[in-house]
Design a protein around this motif. Sequence first.
Motif, PDB file in Angstrom:
ATOM      1  N   ALA A 127     -76.324  -7.291  50.594  1.00  0.00           N
ATOM      2  CA  ALA A 127     -75.080  -8.035  50.789  1.00  0.00           C
ATOM      3  C   ALA A 127     -75.058  -8.544  52.221  1.00  0.00           C
ATOM      4  CB  ALA A 127     -73.873  -7.141  50.522  1.00  0.00           C
ATOM      5  N   PRO A 128     -75.757  -9.659  52.500  1.00  0.00           N
ATOM      6  CA  PRO A 128     -75.876 -10.106  53.880  1.00  0.00           C
ATOM      7  C   PRO A 128     -74.564 -10.512  54.530  1.00  0.00           C
ATOM      8  CG  PRO A 128     -76.779 -11.733  52.394  1.00  0.00           C
ATOM      9  CD  PRO A 128     -76.442 -10.528  51.579  1.00  0.00           C
ATOM     10  N   HIS A 129     -73.545 -10.764  53.755  1.00  0.00           N
ATOM     11  CA  HIS A 129     -72.248 -11.168  54.313  1.00  0.00           C
ATOM     12  C   HIS A 129     -71.175 -10.258  53.739  1.00  0.00           C
ATOM     13  CE1 HIS A 129     -68.850 -13.553  55.549  1.00  0.00           C
ATOM     14  NE2 HIS A 129     -69.667 -14.295  56.249  1.00  0.00           N
ATOM     15  N   PRO A 130     -70.450  -9.506  54.579  1.00  0.00           N
ATOM     16  CA  PRO A 130     -69.514  -8.510  54.063  1.00  0.00           C
ATOM     17  C   PRO A 130     -68.411  -9.086  53.191  1.00  0.00           C
ATOM     18  CG  PRO A 130     -69.142  -8.863  56.398  1.00  0.00           C
ATOM     19  CD  PRO A 130     -70.391  -9.621  56.029  1.00  0.00           C
ATOM     20  N   ALA A 168     -77.855  -2.291  52.633  1.00  0.00           N
ATOM     21  CA  ALA A 168     -76.672  -2.956  52.090  1.00  0.00           C
ATOM     22  C   ALA A 168     -76.289  -4.150  52.960  1.00  0.00           C
ATOM     23  CB  ALA A 168     -75.505  -1.974  51.980  1.00  0.00           C
ATOM     24  N   GLU A 169     -76.341  -3.976  54.271  1.00  0.00           N
ATOM     25  CA  GLU A 169     -75.992  -5.025  55.230  1.00  0.00           C
ATOM     26  C   GLU A 169     -76.886  -4.862  56.457  1.00  0.00           C
ATOM     27  OE1 GLU A 169     -71.268  -5.488  54.921  1.00  0.00           O
ATOM     28  OE2 GLU A 169     -71.949  -3.481  55.443  1.00  0.00           O
ATOM     29  N   TYR A 170     -77.100  -5.947  57.173  1.00  0.00           N
ATOM     30  CA  TYR A 170     -77.933  -5.889  58.376  1.00  0.00           C
ATOM     31  C   TYR A 170     -77.465  -4.836  59.365  1.00  0.00           C
ATOM     32  CZ  TYR A 170     -80.841 -10.025  57.634  1.00  0.00           C
ATOM     33  OH  TYR A 170     -81.758 -10.912  57.169  1.00  0.00           O
ATOM     34  N   PHE A 195     -69.955  -7.843  62.862  1.00  0.00           N
ATOM     35  CA  PHE A 195     -71.013  -8.188  61.922  1.00  0.00           C
ATOM     36  C   PHE A 195     -71.989  -9.165  62.549  1.00  0.00           C
ATOM     37  CE2 PHE A 195     -72.926  -8.085  57.921  1.00  0.00           C
ATOM     38  CZ  PHE A 195     -73.450  -9.334  57.682  1.00  0.00           C
ATOM     39  N   LEU A 196     -73.252  -8.891  62.411  1.00  0.00           N
ATOM     40  CA  LEU A 196     -74.265  -9.781  62.951  1.00  0.00           C
ATOM     41  C   LEU A 196     -74.158 -11.158  62.317  1.00  0.00           C
ATOM     42  CD1 LEU A 196     -77.256  -7.317  62.756  1.00  0.00           C
ATOM     43  CD2 LEU A 196     -75.933  -7.889  64.767  1.00  0.00           C
ATOM     44  N   ARG A 246     -76.342  -2.317  65.102  1.00  0.00           N
ATOM     45  CA  ARG A 246     -75.276  -3.234  65.481  1.00  0.00           C
ATOM     46  C   ARG A 246     -75.631  -4.008  66.744  1.00  0.00           C
ATOM     47  NH1 ARG A 246     -70.645  -3.343  62.886  1.00  0.00           N
ATOM     48  NH2 ARG A 246     -70.139  -1.701  61.433  1.00  0.00           N
ATOM     49  N   ILE A 247     -76.784  -3.720  67.315  1.00  0.00           N
ATOM     50  CA  ILE A 247     -77.221  -4.410  68.531  1.00  0.00           C
ATOM     51  C   ILE A 247     -78.388  -5.314  68.149  1.00  0.00           C
ATOM     52  CG2 ILE A 247     -78.203  -4.097  70.832  1.00  0.00           C
ATOM     53  CD1 ILE A 247     -76.614  -1.461  70.977  1.00  0.00           C
TER      54      ILE A 247
END
Length: 135
Positions: A107-110, A77-79, A124-125, A84-85
């Motif tokens: 969804a690369p951007h929340p 869904a997201e990176y 968020f990365l 998170r690292i």
Amino acid sequence: MTPPRTVACYIRTPSYHSDALTQQIRITRQFLRTQLGAYASVIYCDEAHSGTTLDRPGLQSLLAHVEAGGVEAVVVAEYHRLSRIHTQLLTVQMKLERANVALWVAAPHPRLAPGLPRSAPHSFLYDAPIPEARP
């Protein structure tokens, strides 16, 4: 574009929250149907696992399946569902790349993903603002 034959979705939540699981599954499945005309062959899930470690049973099973040649593509869904690292995310991406496995982010951007819980901007990365140079 011909859809891949074996698609794995990876879902991770930091706590026991069935709505977050359901939302991620919905978003990844919708992405697969609408963008690739495909369906998930398998869904790997780590519920109540931190994104700050790669030592998660679902992720390790996914990576073993990838290394065995059983997966052609992975959808998240997201990176930050993968990690998170940044260095850990790169490690996972390199393993997928070495196995010639595509990685798609639904969804690369929340802020562009209605229905997903909002992430704090600092978590968020690639979403942190670039600091301005000081004279």
